[in-house]
Motif scaffolding. Structure first.
Motif, PDB file in Angstrom:
ATOM      1  N   LYS A   6      49.767  57.566  21.235  1.00 15.70           N
ATOM      2  CA  LYS A   6      49.283  57.528  19.851  1.00 15.70           C
ATOM      3  C   LYS A   6      47.997  56.719  19.769  1.00 15.70           C
ATOM      4  N   LEU A   7      46.967  57.359  19.251  1.00 13.68           N
ATOM      5  CA  LEU A   7      45.671  56.713  19.072  1.00 13.68           C
ATOM      6  C   LEU A   7      45.449  56.450  17.591  1.00 13.68           C
ATOM      7  N   VAL A   8      45.196  55.202  17.248  1.00 16.75           N
ATOM      8  CA  VAL A   8      44.842  54.843  15.877  1.00 16.75           C
ATOM      9  C   VAL A   8      43.357  54.512  15.836  1.00 16.75           C
ATOM     10  N   ILE A   9      42.629  55.256  15.012  1.00  8.91           N
ATOM     11  CA  ILE A   9      41.208  55.014  14.784  1.00  8.91           C
ATOM     12  C   ILE A   9      41.099  54.189  13.512  1.00  8.91           C
ATOM     13  N   ILE A  10      40.558  52.988  13.621  1.00 13.67           N
ATOM     14  CA  ILE A  10      40.507  52.049  12.502  1.00 13.67           C
ATOM     15  C   ILE A  10      39.119  52.047  11.880  1.00 13.67           C
ATOM     16  N   VAL A  11      39.050  52.319  10.584  1.00 12.82           N
ATOM     17  CA  VAL A  11      37.805  52.187   9.831  1.00 12.82           C
ATOM     18  C   VAL A  11      37.730  50.733   9.378  1.00 12.82           C
ATOM     19  N   ALA A  31      38.440  63.137  19.534  1.00 17.50           N
ATOM     20  CA  ALA A  31      39.744  62.828  20.136  1.00 17.50           C
ATOM     21  C   ALA A  31      40.663  64.044  20.105  1.00 17.50           C
ATOM     22  N   ALA A  32      40.597  64.828  19.031  1.00 14.46           N
ATOM     23  CA  ALA A  32      41.407  66.048  18.948  1.00 14.46           C
ATOM     24  C   ALA A  32      40.966  67.046  20.021  1.00 14.46           C
ATOM     25  N   LEU A  33      39.664  67.194  20.216  1.00 15.54           N
ATOM     26  CA  LEU A  33      39.153  68.085  21.257  1.00 15.54           C
ATOM     27  C   LEU A  33      39.515  67.579  22.650  1.00 15.54           C
ATOM     28  N   HIS A  34      39.546  66.274  22.817  1.00 10.08           N
ATOM     29  CA  HIS A  34      39.913  65.664  24.097  1.00 10.08           C
ATOM     30  C   HIS A  34      41.330  66.068  24.483  1.00 10.08           C
ATOM     31  N   GLY A  35      42.227  66.064  23.494  1.00 10.02           N
ATOM     32  CA  GLY A  35      43.547  66.653  23.680  1.00 10.02           C
ATOM     33  C   GLY A  35      44.646  65.763  24.227  1.00 10.02           C
ATOM     34  N   VAL A  36      44.324  64.540  24.636  1.00 11.07           N
ATOM     35  CA  VAL A  36      45.349  63.689  25.245  1.00 11.07           C
ATOM     36  C   VAL A  36      46.178  62.967  24.192  1.00 11.07           C
ATOM     37  N   PHE A  37      45.553  62.625  23.053  1.00  9.90           N
ATOM     38  CA  PHE A  37      46.177  61.739  22.086  1.00  9.90           C
ATOM     39  C   PHE A  37      46.755  62.464  20.873  1.00  9.90           C
ATOM     40  N   GLU A  38      47.769  61.827  20.304  1.00  7.76           N
ATOM     41  CA  GLU A  38      48.159  62.088  18.916  1.00  7.76           C
ATOM     42  C   GLU A  38      47.299  61.139  18.077  1.00  7.76           C
ATOM     43  N   VAL A  39      46.519  61.682  17.147  1.00  7.86           N
ATOM     44  CA  VAL A  39      45.463  60.906  16.490  1.00  7.86           C
ATOM     45  C   VAL A  39      45.813  60.604  15.035  1.00  7.86           C
ATOM     46  N   ASP A  40      45.568  59.343  14.643  1.00  4.88           N
ATOM     47  CA  ASP A  40      45.750  58.911  13.261  1.00  4.88           C
ATOM     48  C   ASP A  40      44.549  58.047  12.874  1.00  4.88           C
ATOM     49  N   VAL A  41      43.977  58.298  11.693  1.00  9.73           N
ATOM     50  CA  VAL A  41      42.879  57.486  11.185  1.00  9.73           C
ATOM     51  C   VAL A  41      43.440  56.522  10.150  1.00  9.73           C
ATOM     52  N   VAL A  42      43.174  55.236  10.339  1.00 14.23           N
ATOM     53  CA  VAL A  42      43.640  54.195   9.430  1.00 14.23           C
ATOM     54  C   VAL A  42      42.422  53.540   8.794  1.00 14.23           C
TER      55      VAL A  42
END
Length: 197
Positions: A6-11, A31-42
């Motif tokens: 799980k990748l959290v991108i923090i603004v 990150a979505a194109l990279h394909g390894v992570f489940e991505v969430d923007v916080v």
């Protein structure tokens, strides 16, 4: 990959008129194109993160640390993350107070997890902010990756939600590759032996 990290991108900025959400959205796309992570923007602007802290340290209080109700979802997202990308501007040669407050309200949430930085600003592209963040997050036992993305003079070098430099996406992939390696390795280590810190 099953059970993606799980990748959290923090603004990190909450300033009116901030550019951070634009950068974070582009990073999430990469990150979505990279394909390894489940991505969430916080986005820290969506949470109540007070500057005043309780007397007790989150280092010793753990899950019993008395956080405001308005921070519950933020704490949960940070706890569940295996890796972070911190998106930060540079304010007066450092990073925003909102980001420092969010970091200081937590401790175990950062430990033994990988962190990359994407910064933006004037001529330095936010690198002064990143240097300070590297020191802070290392103190909290996070593992900062070597490479990051810095966007100097972003106000002239972005258009339609993306950087004009065609090499930016390729460099983002390098950063995400490093972040993924550490995220997977550290998650395996935490599962094998709980991190004592």
């Amino acid at each position: 990959m099953e059970n993606k990290p799980k990748l959290v991108i923090i603004v990190g900025s909450v300033r009116e008129g901030r550019f951070g959400p634009v950068v974070a959205s582009w990073v999430a796309q990469q990150a979505a194109l990279h394909g390894v992570f489940e991505v969430d923007v916080v986005d820290l602007a969506e949470f109540d993160v007070p500057l005043a802290l309780p007397a007790a340290s989150p280092k010793h209080a753990g899950t019993n640390y008395p956080r405001p109700d308005g921070m519950t979802a933020l704490t949960s997202a940070l706890t569940d993350a295996d890796a972070f990308v911190v998106v930060t501007p540079e304010y007066n040669h450092s990073y925003p107070a909102s980001l420092k407050a969010a970091i200081d309200w937590h401790f175990t949430q950062w430990a033994a997890k990988s962190v990359a930085f994407v910064s933006y600003g004037g001529a330095a592209g936010g690198r002064h902010a990143v240097l300070h963040l590297e020191n802070v997050l290392t103190e909290l036992h996070a593992v900062t990756v070597r490479d990051g993305l810095a966007f100097p003079n972003y106000f002239t070098l972005w258009q339609d939600g993306r950087p004009l430099d065609p090499g930016s996406a390729a460099y983002a992939r390098i950063v995400l590759d490093q972040l993924a390696w550490w995220a997977i390795a550290l998650r395996s280590a935490r599962e094998a032996v709980p991190y004592s810190g």
